[in-house]
Design a protein around this motif. Structure first.
Motif, PDB file in Angstrom:
ATOM      1  N   PRO A   1       0.846  -1.193   0.000  1.00 40.03           N
ATOM      2  CA  PRO A   1       0.000   0.000   0.000  1.00 40.03           C
ATOM      3  C   PRO A   1       0.886   1.249   0.000  1.00 40.03           C
ATOM      4  O   PRO A   1       2.109   1.144   0.183  1.00 40.03           O
ATOM      5  CB  PRO A   1      -0.774  -0.139   1.314  1.00 40.03           C
ATOM      6  CG  PRO A   1       0.139  -0.905   2.207  1.00 40.03           C
ATOM      7  CD  PRO A   1       0.858  -1.871   1.314  1.00 40.03           C
ATOM      8  N   PRO A   2       0.331   2.431  -0.163  1.00 37.89           N
ATOM      9  CA  PRO A   2       1.122   3.658  -0.034  1.00 37.89           C
ATOM     10  C   PRO A   2       1.788   3.718   1.340  1.00 37.89           C
ATOM     11  O   PRO A   2       1.195   3.336   2.348  1.00 37.89           O
ATOM     12  CB  PRO A   2       0.083   4.770  -0.204  1.00 37.89           C
ATOM     13  CG  PRO A   2      -1.004   4.132  -1.002  1.00 37.89           C
ATOM     14  CD  PRO A   2      -1.063   2.710  -0.564  1.00 37.89           C
ATOM     15  N   VAL A   3       3.031   4.181   1.378  1.00 37.96           N
ATOM     16  CA  VAL A   3       3.788   4.181   2.628  1.00 37.96           C
ATOM     17  C   VAL A   3       4.216   5.600   2.997  1.00 37.96           C
ATOM     18  O   VAL A   3       4.331   6.479   2.139  1.00 37.96           O
ATOM     19  CB  VAL A   3       5.034   3.266   2.540  1.00 37.96           C
ATOM     20  CG1 VAL A   3       4.623   1.838   2.229  1.00 37.96           C
ATOM     21  CG2 VAL A   3       6.021   3.768   1.491  1.00 37.96           C
ATOM     22  N   ASP A   4       4.464   5.785   4.287  1.00 37.54           N
ATOM     23  CA  ASP A   4       4.927   7.076   4.789  1.00 37.54           C
ATOM     24  C   ASP A   4       6.444   7.168   4.807  1.00 37.54           C
ATOM     25  O   ASP A   4       7.013   8.248   4.645  1.00 37.54           O
ATOM     26  CB  ASP A   4       4.392   7.305   6.205  1.00 37.54           C
ATOM     27  CG  ASP A   4       2.878   7.360   6.259  1.00 37.54           C
ATOM     28  OD1 ASP A   4       2.321   8.433   5.981  1.00 37.54           O
ATOM     29  OD2 ASP A   4       2.273   6.306   6.557  1.00 37.54           O
ATOM     30  N   ILE A   5       7.088   6.013   5.030  1.00 39.08           N
ATOM     31  CA  ILE A   5       8.551   5.999   5.168  1.00 39.08           C
ATOM     32  C   ILE A   5       9.118   4.768   4.473  1.00 39.08           C
ATOM     33  O   ILE A   5       8.579   3.667   4.609  1.00 39.08           O
ATOM     34  CB  ILE A   5       8.974   5.979   6.662  1.00 39.08           C
ATOM     35  CG1 ILE A   5       8.405   7.193   7.411  1.00 39.08           C
ATOM     36  CG2 ILE A   5      10.498   5.952   6.788  1.00 39.08           C
ATOM     37  CD1 ILE A   5       8.594   7.117   8.914  1.00 39.08           C
ATOM     38  N   VAL A   6      10.215   4.971   3.740  1.00 34.89           N
ATOM     39  CA  VAL A   6      11.015   3.862   3.217  1.00 34.89           C
ATOM     40  C   VAL A   6      12.331   3.853   3.979  1.00 34.89           C
ATOM     41  O   VAL A   6      13.025   4.871   4.055  1.00 34.89           O
ATOM     42  CB  VAL A   6      11.286   4.023   1.709  1.00 34.89           C
ATOM     43  CG1 VAL A   6      12.327   2.997   1.245  1.00 34.89           C
ATOM     44  CG2 VAL A   6      10.011   3.868   0.901  1.00 34.89           C
ATOM     45  N   LEU A   7      12.658   2.714   4.580  1.00 33.36           N
ATOM     46  CA  LEU A   7      13.929   2.539   5.299  1.00 33.36           C
ATOM     47  C   LEU A   7      14.743   1.484   4.570  1.00 33.36           C
ATOM     48  O   LEU A   7      14.382   0.308   4.567  1.00 33.36           O
ATOM     49  CB  LEU A   7      13.663   2.124   6.747  1.00 33.36           C
ATOM     50  CG  LEU A   7      14.903   1.930   7.637  1.00 33.36           C
ATOM     51  CD1 LEU A   7      15.666   3.238   7.810  1.00 33.36           C
ATOM     52  CD2 LEU A   7      14.512   1.364   9.003  1.00 33.36           C
ATOM     53  N   ALA A   8      15.815   1.920   3.935  1.00 37.54           N
ATOM     54  CA  ALA A   8      16.633   0.994   3.133  1.00 37.54           C
ATOM     55  C   ALA A   8      18.100   1.360   3.306  1.00 37.54           C
ATOM     56  O   ALA A   8      18.772   1.780   2.367  1.00 37.54           O
ATOM     57  CB  ALA A   8      16.223   1.057   1.664  1.00 37.54           C
ATOM     58  N   ARG A   9      18.617   1.182   4.507  1.00 34.70           N
ATOM     59  CA  ARG A   9      20.009   1.550   4.786  1.00 34.70           C
ATOM     60  C   ARG A   9      20.981   0.525   4.196  1.00 34.70           C
ATOM     61  O   ARG A   9      20.886  -0.661   4.482  1.00 34.70           O
ATOM     62  CB  ARG A   9      20.244   1.659   6.293  1.00 34.70           C
ATOM     63  CG  ARG A   9      19.386   2.688   7.002  1.00 34.70           C
ATOM     64  CD  ARG A   9      19.879   2.930   8.426  1.00 34.70           C
ATOM     65  NE  ARG A   9      20.238   1.703   9.107  1.00 34.70           N
ATOM     66  CZ  ARG A   9      21.150   1.638  10.092  1.00 34.70           C
ATOM     67  NH1 ARG A   9      21.761   2.724  10.483  1.00 34.70           N
ATOM     68  NH2 ARG A   9      21.406   0.483  10.692  1.00 34.70           N
ATOM     69  N   ASP A  10      21.913   1.011   3.358  1.00 37.15           N
ATOM     70  CA  ASP A  10      23.002   0.177   2.818  1.00 37.15           C
ATOM     71  C   ASP A  10      22.489  -1.049   2.064  1.00 37.15           C
ATOM     72  O   ASP A  10      23.127  -2.106   2.068  1.00 37.15           O
ATOM     73  CB  ASP A  10      23.942  -0.277   3.941  1.00 37.15           C
ATOM     74  CG  ASP A  10      24.379   0.860   4.850  1.00 37.15           C
ATOM     75  OD1 ASP A  10      24.499   1.991   4.350  1.00 37.15           O
ATOM     76  OD2 ASP A  10      24.576   0.623   6.056  1.00 37.15           O
ATOM     77  N   VAL A  11      21.336  -0.927   1.431  1.00 44.90           N
ATOM     78  CA  VAL A  11      20.753  -2.044   0.695  1.00 44.90           C
ATOM     79  C   VAL A  11      20.954  -1.873  -0.805  1.00 44.90           C
ATOM     80  O   VAL A  11      21.414  -2.788  -1.507  1.00 44.90           O
ATOM     81  CB  VAL A  11      19.248  -2.175   1.005  1.00 44.90           C
ATOM     82  CG1 VAL A  11      18.610  -3.254   0.133  1.00 44.90           C
ATOM     83  CG2 VAL A  11      19.029  -2.495   2.470  1.00 44.90           C
ATOM     84  N   LEU A  12      20.638  -0.704  -1.336  1.00 41.06           N
ATOM     85  CA  LEU A  12      20.635  -0.498  -2.783  1.00 41.06           C
ATOM     86  C   LEU A  12      22.010  -0.713  -3.403  1.00 41.06           C
ATOM     87  O   LEU A  12      22.116  -1.214  -4.527  1.00 41.06           O
ATOM     88  CB  LEU A  12      20.140   0.913  -3.112  1.00 41.06           C
ATOM     89  CG  LEU A  12      18.714   1.264  -2.688  1.00 41.06           C
ATOM     90  CD1 LEU A  12      18.358   2.671  -3.118  1.00 41.06           C
ATOM     91  CD2 LEU A  12      17.718   0.269  -3.268  1.00 41.06           C
ATOM     92  N   SER A  13      23.076  -0.353  -2.696  1.00 42.51           N
ATOM     93  CA  SER A  13      24.425  -0.465  -3.264  1.00 42.51           C
ATOM     94  C   SER A  13      24.811  -1.899  -3.583  1.00 42.51           C
ATOM     95  O   SER A  13      25.712  -2.141  -4.393  1.00 42.51           O
ATOM     96  CB  SER A  13      25.455   0.133  -2.301  1.00 42.51           C
ATOM     97  OG  SER A  13      25.313   1.538  -2.219  1.00 42.51           O
ATOM     98  N   PHE A  14      24.145  -2.869  -2.972  1.00 40.24           N
ATOM     99  CA  PHE A  14      24.470  -4.277  -3.182  1.00 40.24           C
ATOM    100  C   PHE A  14      23.501  -4.945  -4.164  1.00 40.24           C
ATOM    101  O   PHE A  14      23.410  -6.165  -4.226  1.00 40.24           O
ATOM    102  CB  PHE A  14      24.479  -5.014  -1.843  1.00 40.24           C
ATOM    103  CG  PHE A  14      25.573  -4.535  -0.928  1.00 40.24           C
ATOM    104  CD1 PHE A  14      26.831  -5.110  -0.976  1.00 40.24           C
ATOM    105  CD2 PHE A  14      25.350  -3.485  -0.055  1.00 40.24           C
ATOM    106  CE1 PHE A  14      27.848  -4.654  -0.151  1.00 40.24           C
ATOM    107  CE2 PHE A  14      26.356  -3.022   0.777  1.00 40.24           C
ATOM    108  CZ  PHE A  14      27.617  -3.604   0.718  1.00 40.24           C
TER     109      PHE A  14
END
Length: 487
Positions: free
Chosen positions: A420-433
């Motif tokens: 569903p629509p979200v207020d916060i995305v938390l993706a620490r040190d994930v995208l780089s890998f």
């Protein structure tokens, strides 16, 4: 270079011998019918071998022969999984240790150790592939090959062609062409996979010769050109540092992909790396070298409980939000330390709101254990204490309110994300890998899923706005934490 020693029979000879054994077992009367029936059933043959006790296979059409050899000739500045080159009956071929390619631990080898090799052909290039043990040739029906799945092996799924079960043994069928780079997609940068040209000594020699020829030509041109004493000489341009070998090493050894998301940090880190190691020792030779280079990249409290000062900084960075429900998408939640910590911060920041966190992870063991994570006593007396309860056994656990706010799920976020629509995305040190195209896809997903006043928090050395050339994102530093908003 050493001559080829102890070469085994060709694969065709092995097949012929196997076929003869089947005929003798069936008996003279039934041999013809059995073999004819076998030919109608088997339409795919593969050579099987083992790596770290697991069964693997490759298409027999890619295998020229099997061999045992050692004493490979060292090639300077080669990638860590390249053992060197070898003289195979007059042809110089690169030797790749498939165990090192897949980051499988192997004992330290001796220079003259005899290795089991598959001699494979990919396009016009021939490679020697070192494995633990070579088993046999197995014939199957091609229709019995199942699609690959991350749970079937410890290697990247993109290198797996499929899986097949034969006689109660599960074989992971490798895509040898993709491993050696001949199936690279045009959208990916040249260093996304390890291409065959990286390990080809011939191409390396040609490149060196070309470079030398260019320097000679430039020198001759400079001598022949008339001097212009009246004109001041322009200041030499500062050459851009070439650290492409660092990019390739990080990608192959730690699946760390350099893009606009993190390239500023990598460039700055390389300058320090060169000072630490010396200009002649900057090559990443082992996974430990890659880990040393990445030291300092990770966000505070990565993979562990969040300390109070960092928790306070994150809490301060969260925007005002009067919604009755705060929805969070937490990618790469690992063992749950980050997720529980963030849930407590959200409860402190938005005490009247209902918190809902979708926590995603592809490590099945970690995500399974996250739901029953116990809290150590030293953590229980820290800032977490208002959100904990004590069991009859004396152990601490999170309160039902915190636990009920989190939904741990085994999910690969590079696929469809039905949220569903979200207020916060938390993706620490994930995208780089993740692969560069997946990084961009997820950045687009963030933009689609986030509400108008939503924020995204990525790693402390990742800049989400640099990943998207359309200018969709803007970053705002709040103390030591940077949050990204949609423009």
């Amino acid at each position: 270079m050493a001559e080829n020693t102890n070469t085994k029979p060709s694969i065709n000879a092995v097949l012929k011998e196997s076929l003869g054994s089947l005929q003798s077992l069936a008996g003279p009367d039934a041999a013809g019918d059995k073999i004819d029936n076998l030919a109608t059933i088997i339409d795919y043959k593969m050579v099987t071998f083992s790596l770290a006790g697991k069964d693997y296979a490759i298409d027999i059409m890619k295998v020229k022969e099997i061999a045992k050899a050692g004493r490979f000739t060292y090639v300077p500045n080669a990638l860590p999984f390249v053992l060197g080159v070898y003289n195979l009956r007059g042809e110089i071929i690169p030797i790749v240790d498939l165990r090192l390619f897949f980051n499988i631990e192997v004992p330290e080898r001796q220079y003259d150790a005899i290795e089991n090799m598959l001699i494979v052909s990919v396009g016009e290039q021939i490679f020697g592939v070192v494995v633990d043990d070579i088993d046999k040739v197995v014939g199957i029906q091609k229709s019995t090959i199942n699609p690959p799945h991350p749970l079937f092996g410890d290697i990247n799924i993109k290198y797996i062609q499929g899986v097949v079960e034969v006689n109660n043994r599960l074989y992971i069928l490798l895509d040898i062409e993709r491993i050696f780079g001949s199936k690279q997609e045009s959208a990916e940068p040249a260093n996304a996979d390890v291409p065959a040209k990286e390990v080809s000594s011939k191409i390396a020699i040609q490149t060196a010769q070309k470079s030398a020829a260019q320097k000679v030509a430039e020198t001759k041109a400079a001598v022949a050109a008339p001097a212009k004493a009246a004109e001041p000489k322009p200041e030499p341009k500062k050459e851009k540092v070439d650290y492409s070998f660092i990019i390739t090493g990080l990608s192959s050894m730690r699946k760390f992909n350099v893009t606009g998301l993190n390239e500023k940090w990598v460039e700055s880190r390389y300058s320090d790396w060169e000072s630490e190691r010396g200009s002649d020792k900057t090559q990443l030779q082992t996974p430990d070298d890659a880990d040393a280079f990445l030291k300092g990249f990770y966000s505070p409290c990565s993979g562990t409980w969040w300390k109070k000062d960092y928790a306070d900084a994150v809490c301060k960075a969260l925007p005002d939000n009067s919604a009755k429900q705060i929805v969070v998408w937490n990618l790469g939640c690992g063992k749950g330390f980050e997720t529980y910590s963030f849930a407590c911060i959200l409860k402190k920041r938005y005490p009247d709101a209902k918190i809902k966190i979708y926590a995603h992870e592809i490590d099945l063991l970690s995500i399974s254990n996250a739901t029953i994570l116990a809290v150590p006593a030293d953590i229980a007396t820290d800032w977490y204490s208002p959100y904990l309860s004590k069991k009859a056994s004396g152990e601490y656990t999170f309160s039902p309110e915190i636990k009920d706010s989190i939904m741990f799920e085994y999910h690969d976020c590079s696929n469809t994300n039905a949220l569903p629509p979200v207020d916060i995305v938390l993706a620490r040190d994930v995208l780089s890998f993740l692969a560069p195209d997946v990084q961009k896809k997820l950045a687009d997903d963030f933009g689609e899923k986030l509400k108008g006043n939503g924020i995204a928090i990525v790693g402390q050395n990742e800049v989400l706005s640099n990943l998207d050339s359309s200018g969709k994102w803007s970053g705002q530093a709040v103390g030591s934490v940077t949050v990204f908003n949609k423009k």
